[in-house]
Design an enzyme around this catalytic site. Sequence first.
Site, PDB file in Angstrom:
ATOM      1  N   SER A  89       0.844  -1.183   0.000  1.00  0.00           N
ATOM      2  CA  SER A  89       0.000   0.000   0.000  1.00  0.00           C
ATOM      3  C   SER A  89       0.890   1.248   0.000  1.00  0.00           C
ATOM      4  O   SER A  89       2.037   1.164  -0.467  1.00  0.00           O
ATOM      5  CB  SER A  89      -0.944  -0.056   1.194  1.00  0.00           C
ATOM      6  OG  SER A  89      -1.943   0.919   1.054  1.00  0.00           O
ATOM      7  N   TYR A 138      -5.173   7.065  -7.221  1.00  0.00           N
ATOM      8  CA  TYR A 138      -4.180   6.142  -6.661  1.00  0.00           C
ATOM      9  C   TYR A 138      -4.319   6.108  -5.135  1.00  0.00           C
ATOM     10  O   TYR A 138      -4.410   5.024  -4.530  1.00  0.00           O
ATOM     11  CB  TYR A 138      -2.775   6.606  -7.063  1.00  0.00           C
ATOM     12  CG  TYR A 138      -1.657   5.810  -6.429  1.00  0.00           C
ATOM     13  CD1 TYR A 138      -1.354   4.528  -6.869  1.00  0.00           C
ATOM     14  CD2 TYR A 138      -0.901   6.355  -5.384  1.00  0.00           C
ATOM     15  CE1 TYR A 138      -0.319   3.802  -6.294  1.00  0.00           C
ATOM     16  CE2 TYR A 138       0.134   5.635  -4.816  1.00  0.00           C
ATOM     17  CZ  TYR A 138       0.423   4.367  -5.269  1.00  0.00           C
ATOM     18  OH  TYR A 138       1.433   3.647  -4.697  1.00  0.00           O
ATOM     19  N   LYS A 149      -5.461   3.011  -2.616  1.00  0.00           N
ATOM     20  CA  LYS A 149      -4.613   2.566  -1.500  1.00  0.00           C
ATOM     21  C   LYS A 149      -5.385   2.628  -0.185  1.00  0.00           C
ATOM     22  O   LYS A 149      -5.262   1.746   0.660  1.00  0.00           O
ATOM     23  CB  LYS A 149      -3.346   3.426  -1.427  1.00  0.00           C
ATOM     24  CG  LYS A 149      -2.441   3.274  -2.649  1.00  0.00           C
ATOM     25  CD  LYS A 149      -1.763   1.927  -2.613  1.00  0.00           C
ATOM     26  CE  LYS A 149      -1.462   1.367  -3.979  1.00  0.00           C
ATOM     27  NZ  LYS A 149      -0.809   0.067  -3.945  1.00  0.00           N
TER      28      LYS A 149
END
Lengths: 243, 75
Positions: free
Chosen positions: A169, A206, A210
């Site tokens: 992550s 993004y 995550k």
Amino acid sequence: MSASDFGRFLHSQLFVKLPSPTESYAGKTVIVTGSSSGLGKEAARHYARLGVGKLVLAVRNLEKGAAVKDDIETTTQCAKGVIEVWKLDMASYESVKNFANKVNDELEHLDIVIANAGLNPTKYVLVEEDDSAITVNLVSTFLLMGLLLPKLKATAAKTGTRPTFTIVSSEAHRTIKFDLASVPEGKIFSTLNNKERVDKDGQDQYGISKLMQIMCVRQLAEKYPASTFPVTLSTVNPGLCHS
Amino acid sequence: MMIAILARSTEEGSRALVHAGAQGAESHGKYLSECKVKDPSSFLLTEQGMLVQGRVWVELERKLEGIWPGIRNNF
């Protein structure tokens, strides 16, 4: 990022040294996804150096994967036959299914999965049903987890050990602008699948993917606590790295 | 510029991945950083964050069921 978050980030990047692993992986079977470059490749090299029994490089590009296999064999002197290169394209549900079927058919046991394959795109691209960051980082990653869990659980039962599935992550989950809490019930994926927002605020998607990885792993541990679930599920931040 | 000065080598970053893969039950559900269990974004620790977390999983599980019917029983 708040001032205190930024301070913590600077401190971590400048002053914290991560210890190099020294434990043996003899007899273990490990899968590293996205291992044809960067973090995945270097994690794979550690396992080879530490005597892993079988190492599957799960990669999009088999030619690149084969070159990485040669490179790791040369630099670690690990035995021939330890490293295998298998096709896995997280942008395709079919590829994830095929990969999982191969794992279930061909691997005797499975001890560790490093789910490292991920994308950080800046523009909207429709892949399967969603924007590419959501499909690759979130949906396919948890599809892979779900399809590999029977093998991981069987390994736990057979060997009395606790296999691990960890997802790479990022600290980027802390800095997103998008307010997930404001999304109407049942509309998270359709709301995120918005070309206009992604094209304008590409980096945000993004971070959202995550954040959702971390949420889902936390929720799974909430539903299935360690005492009742024989596999460890976690997320890991590698920090900002040269790639 | 910032990356050039602050970034770790990929080799050093990869140590965090190998470390995470080697942890036991105490790391189940956790976010690991610098080879330790750390708190994620403070939003996730709030009541609202936990509510949203539950909704995200319900929607993802529904989507996964559409891709591979019965997958929810694997968890």
